[in-house]
Design an enzyme around this catalytic site. Structure first.
Site, PDB file in Angstrom:
ATOM      1  N   GLY A 177       0.819  -1.207   0.000  1.00 56.38           N
ATOM      2  CA  GLY A 177       0.000   0.000   0.000  1.00 56.38           C
ATOM      3  C   GLY A 177       0.849   1.251   0.000  1.00 56.38           C
ATOM      4  N   GLY A 194      -2.266   6.336   2.800  1.00 55.15           N
ATOM      5  CA  GLY A 194      -2.982   6.073   4.031  1.00 55.15           C
ATOM      6  C   GLY A 194      -2.154   5.385   5.089  1.00 55.15           C
ATOM      7  N   GLY A 206      -0.567   2.511   4.985  1.00 58.28           N
ATOM      8  CA  GLY A 206       0.691   1.978   4.481  1.00 58.28           C
ATOM      9  C   GLY A 206       1.783   3.027   4.445  1.00 58.28           C
ATOM     10  N   SER A 260     -10.100  -5.548  10.373  1.00 60.76           N
ATOM     11  CA  SER A 260     -10.956  -4.364  10.453  1.00 60.76           C
ATOM     12  C   SER A 260     -12.039  -4.606  11.489  1.00 60.76           C
ATOM     13  CB  SER A 260     -11.599  -4.106   9.080  1.00 60.76           C
ATOM     14  OG  SER A 260     -12.673  -3.199   9.157  1.00 60.76           O
ATOM     15  N   TYR A 269     -16.932  -7.266   2.016  1.00 65.11           N
ATOM     16  CA  TYR A 269     -15.742  -6.669   2.633  1.00 65.11           C
ATOM     17  C   TYR A 269     -15.498  -7.275   4.005  1.00 65.11           C
ATOM     18  CZ  TYR A 269     -12.637  -3.199   4.759  1.00 65.11           C
ATOM     19  OH  TYR A 269     -11.595  -2.590   5.415  1.00 65.11           O
TER      20      TYR A 269
END
Length: 331
Positions: free
Chosen positions: A28, A31, A33, A157, A182
């Protein structure tokens, strides 16, 4: 509060121990990352930022070098939605490095309104968030096993709490709803982290596998996935004050990646408002993530789908799943 949680009170990047000599791969470019890469470079690590967009990757490296004058940081192309790209990335690292000390499986796709698929035909969220990182970890296993106290950090998450692994519809071919899909992908990430630790313990891989989540953080994940003018995208822009800064959201990952107190097989997240914001603490593992049979089944299915193999840990295969392993020629 446990002794470990007490030692974590108000943990920040100032608590990161020196990372000189350690090689870290972070997926990533923006953000969380970016915040991970920046903090680790500042602590002295050799950081490889892996992402699919060379422009964003180059910009991330330049920003880090502007703020950290002696940063040892670089970018390498990696598309987690392509098994060919993952294999090429792994081959390149195995040629150029003698070890990897930390792998941070961070990059993600969140809630595209319509079902999309990866280059290999997997549903985009499950294929990128879970299967892509599963395959990447397998590709880097030879380097991780040579690492100095190696760690694999997998990002889950708060959405994993409502997730369920639908083995009959893993690719959302029968029905597609953005957030449940997700949530499934992020539950899979958490289950992978826990199962990786169990297999490492059983097979003597010497790897600490740790899960983390960022709470609700101010990144571009929502607008990039759901769309700028989607309800989630508009909420992200207009209700920005409800989202903690990305640098704050990165703290549980950085704790897991660097702290001597972080333990393999644990799950870390923010400590305030139902784990949505704050400083790192021990996170609550959803009950559905603690089913070892489901985790073993997910592992076997992930190996089959991605056509990768981890070193064998036979004792981790329940008797009911051994026929599947035998059909793949792995027992």
């Amino acid at each position: 509060m446990t002794t470990e949680a007490t030692t974590m009170t108000h943990w920040t990047t100032s608590n990161i121990p020196p990372q000189d000599g350690r090689t870290v791969v972070v997926t990533g470019t923006g953000g969380l990352g970016f915040e991970d890469a920046s903090a680790l470079a500042r602590a002295g690590a050799h950081v490889i930022i892996a992402g699919r967009n060379p422009k964003k990757g180059t910009e991330a490296v330049a920003r880090i070098r502007q703020s950290v004058s002696k940063a040892h940081v670089g970018f390498m192309a990696l598309d987690l939605a392509s098994l060919d790209s993952i294999e090429a990335f792994g081959e390149s690292l195995r040629r150029s490095l003698d070890r990897v000390d930390v792998l941070i499986n961070n990059a993600a796709v969140m809630s595209p309104p319509m079902r999309q698929v990866t280059a290999d035909g997997f549903e985009l969220q499950f294929g990128t968030n879970h299967l892509g990182h599963f395959a990447l970890t397998a590709q880097l296993m030879p380097l991780l096993r040579k690492g100095n106290q190696p760690r694999v950090i997998s990002l889950s998450s708060v959405a994993a709490r409502s997730g369920a692994i639908d083995f009959d519809n893993l690719q959302a071919e029968r029905s597609y709803k953005p957030m449940p899909v997700y949530s499934q992908s992020k539950l899979a990430c958490l289950m992978f982290a826990l199962e990786l630790q169990r297999r490492s313990d059983d097979a003597g891989w010497g790897i600490q596998s740790i899960a983390a989540h960022p709470g609700i953080s101010r990144t571009d994940l929502l607008p990039n996935g759901a769309g700028t003018w989607s309800v989630p995208g508009v909420m992200r822009r207009t209700l920005w004050f409800l989202f903690q800064p990305a640098a704050q959201g990165a703290l549980p990952t950085l704790f897991a990646a660097t702290s001597p107190q972080a333990q393999g097989g644990m799950y870390y997240g923010p400590d305030k408002l139902g784990e949505t914001r704050g400083h790192p603490t021990i996170a609550k593992v959803p009950p559905q993530a603690m089913d070892p049979g489901a985790a073993a089944r997910l592992w076997i299915e992930s190996e089959r789908l991605t056509n990768v193999e981890f070193p064998l840990a036979k004792s981790r295969v329940p008797a009911s799943l051994r026929p599947i392993e035998e059909s793949l020629g792995r027992v």
